[in-house]
Every structure is written in C-alpha cells, then in structure tokens.
Enzyme design. Structure first.
Site, mmCIF file in Angstrom:
data_model
loop_
_atom_site.group_PDB
_atom_site.id
_atom_site.type_symbol
_atom_site.label_atom_id
_atom_site.label_comp_id
_atom_site.label_asym_id
_atom_site.label_seq_id
_atom_site.Cartn_x
_atom_site.Cartn_y
_atom_site.Cartn_z
ATOM 1 N N ASP A 20 0.832 -1.202 0.000
ATOM 2 C CA ASP A 20 0.000 0.000 0.000
ATOM 3 C C ASP A 20 0.870 1.258 0.000
ATOM 4 O O ASP A 20 1.957 1.263 0.577
ATOM 5 C CB ASP A 20 -0.892 -0.029 1.250
ATOM 6 N N HIS A 37 2.699 3.370 -9.019
ATOM 7 C CA HIS A 37 2.542 1.942 -9.308
ATOM 8 C C HIS A 37 3.769 1.408 -10.042
ATOM 9 O O HIS A 37 4.219 0.301 -9.799
ATOM 10 C CB HIS A 37 1.284 1.703 -10.152
ATOM 11 N N LEU A 131 10.979 -20.951 -4.147
ATOM 12 C CA LEU A 131 10.034 -20.055 -3.460
ATOM 13 C C LEU A 131 8.754 -20.008 -4.299
ATOM 14 O O LEU A 131 8.814 -20.090 -5.521
ATOM 15 C CB LEU A 131 10.665 -18.665 -3.365
#
Ligand code: FPP
Length: 244
Positions: A20, A37, A131
């Site tokens: 955020d 962004h 991962l």
C-alpha cells in the site's frame, strides 16, 4: 535471556504483503499515481530478491483487489498494462531463480490475454521449488469465501457431498488458495492498519506487522525487520504458552 542459535535453521515462512502507498508516494512528489505503481513494480523485484536470501518459502502479494476495479478507468488500465509488463519481463528471471508463480483471485474478471499469460507462467514454473510467489489479482477475501460456499452448495446439490461432511478441511479445499499453507506473517505498508479483505480465512492465526514505509520505498531491510519482529513475538508467545 533467551538467545537465538544463528546455526539453527529457521522454519521457512509464508509472508503475505499488502502493498500500500503507491498513490501517496507519487502525490508527495507531485507525480501522477500511475508513476507510484510503476515504482511499486521495482519494489516487488527488490522484495523477491530479499525474500530469496531469507527463510521465506512463500510470498503472497496483494496486487489488485476486487475493490480496485472501482478506480478510474485510466488507473485500472495502467495497472493492467503494468501487469502485462511484469509478466512479460519477469517470467524468464522467475523461472531461472526457481520461483513457482501462481495467481489467486477471480481470473474471469481479468482481460483474457492476461489470463493466458498467467496460465503460461503457472505451467512453466509449476515444478520450481525455491520459493512460491503468489499474486492476488482481482482478489477479495469475501468473494473467495462466497465462491467457496457456492462450490460447496453445488457439490451438495449434485449429491457429491453430504452437508454433514463439510468441515474446515473441506471448506479450505474450495478456497482459491486450495491446499497452500496459511500465511505466518501479514505485512502492510503505508501506516494503514487494516486487512482490507485480504486472506480473511487464511490469516486467522497470522501475525500482523504494520510498517510506515510507502510501498515504492519498501526494501530488503524492511522485510528483514518484519521477520525479526515476527520471531521476537514467537519467542515471547513460546514463553507464555510454556507457563500454561
Ligand atoms: C496500493 O497503492 C497498491 C495497489 C493498488 C496494488 C499494488 C500494485 C503494485 C505494486 C504495482 C503493480 C503491480 C502489479 C503486479 C500489477 P495505492 O494506490 O492504494 O496507494 P495509496 O493508498 O497511497 O493511494
């Protein structure tokens, strides 16, 4: 005073992050939100690089929520453009690094070309084990639980499942996350202290760490600090439980 044995391997964690603060990062610099962004994508790469050096086996990133569809069309378009860019430019590196790529969310709501790219990325990386990187896209926890309930109801309607047989295990198997382990740690950046419809079922027992840093500024040191906080809590709780 308890001391950690640096030789003792830590159990690898599933870390989920609510990324955020892109908009505020851009606004603070007089830049359009979309630039925030764009910077957020760079933070995503830094986070993955850091995660690979830490005891982390899974990273789940809240990349686009169900509610995000209500943002201005131009911003949604830019986020979809960035997603295409991310998938195109990162897939080879993810595969090389042994990262398994997955998406959770309402795929049908995404543009079809993106869905195709996602399927290709999931297929290519399905056997990778270093991962697991899961992007939550068009994701909402309530929508996920609603969809699971619909799936359960249909299975009962078809006579494949008895209502009495529905337990936590069965409900979980209908969630978008399927058999994936729950997050151990949920991190939210930007100082906000809400879950915002992220992994509602799965984070029932998670630890939460809220950081003031805005997502575009997030780096390995923040991830490492959140993990330290997680382990320090785990040690405290361990002591408490021992007294019970
Ligand atoms: C929140 O910032 C961030 C998002 C909307 C999602 C996270 C997006 C990225 C990291 C970039 C795109 C990544 C992909 C993979 C497409 P905000 O806009 O809510 O910030 P604000 O609260 O300061 O306005």
């Amino acid at each position: 005073m308890e001391h950690e044995d640096p030789q003792q391997p830590r159990t690898p964690l599933h870390v989920a992050i609510i990324m955020d603060g892109n908009g505020r990062w851009a606004a603070a610099r007089g830049l359009p939100r979309t630039l925030g962004h764009r910077k957020g994508i760079e933070a995503l790469r830094r986070t993955l690089d850091a995660a690979r050096t830490l005891p982390i086996s899974r990273l789940t990133l809240y990349s686009f929520s169900t509610e995000n569809w209500r943002r201005p069309t131009s911003e949604v378009k830019e986020l979809m453009r960035l997603l295409r860019f991310y998938l195109r430019s990162e897939l080879a590196a993810l595969h090389r690094e042994g990262v398994r790529f997955q998406v959770i969310g309402d795929r049908k709501a995404l543009p079809p070309d993106i869905t195709t790219m996602i399927e290709r990325a999931e297929d290519l990386t399905q056997d990778n084990q270093a991962l697991t990187l899961t992007l939550a896209l068009s994701y909402g926890g309530r929508q996920e639980i609603t969809s699971a309930m619909r799936g359960l109801a249909k299975a009962v309607e078809r006579g494949e499942l008895r209502a009495e047989a529905i337990d936590e295990h069965v409900v979980r198997s209908f969630l978008w996350t399927g058999a994936a382990p729950d997050p151990d740690l949920v991190i939210r950046t930007s100082g906000e202290k809400r879950l915002s419809n992220f992994l509602l079922w799965q984070s029932a027992y998670a630890e939460f760490v809220f950081l003031d840093v805005l997502w575009p500024d997030f780096a390995g040191e923040h991830l490492a600090a959140a993990l330290d906080e997680f382990w320090s809590r785990e040690r405290r709780y361990g002591a408490t439980h021992g007294c019970l």
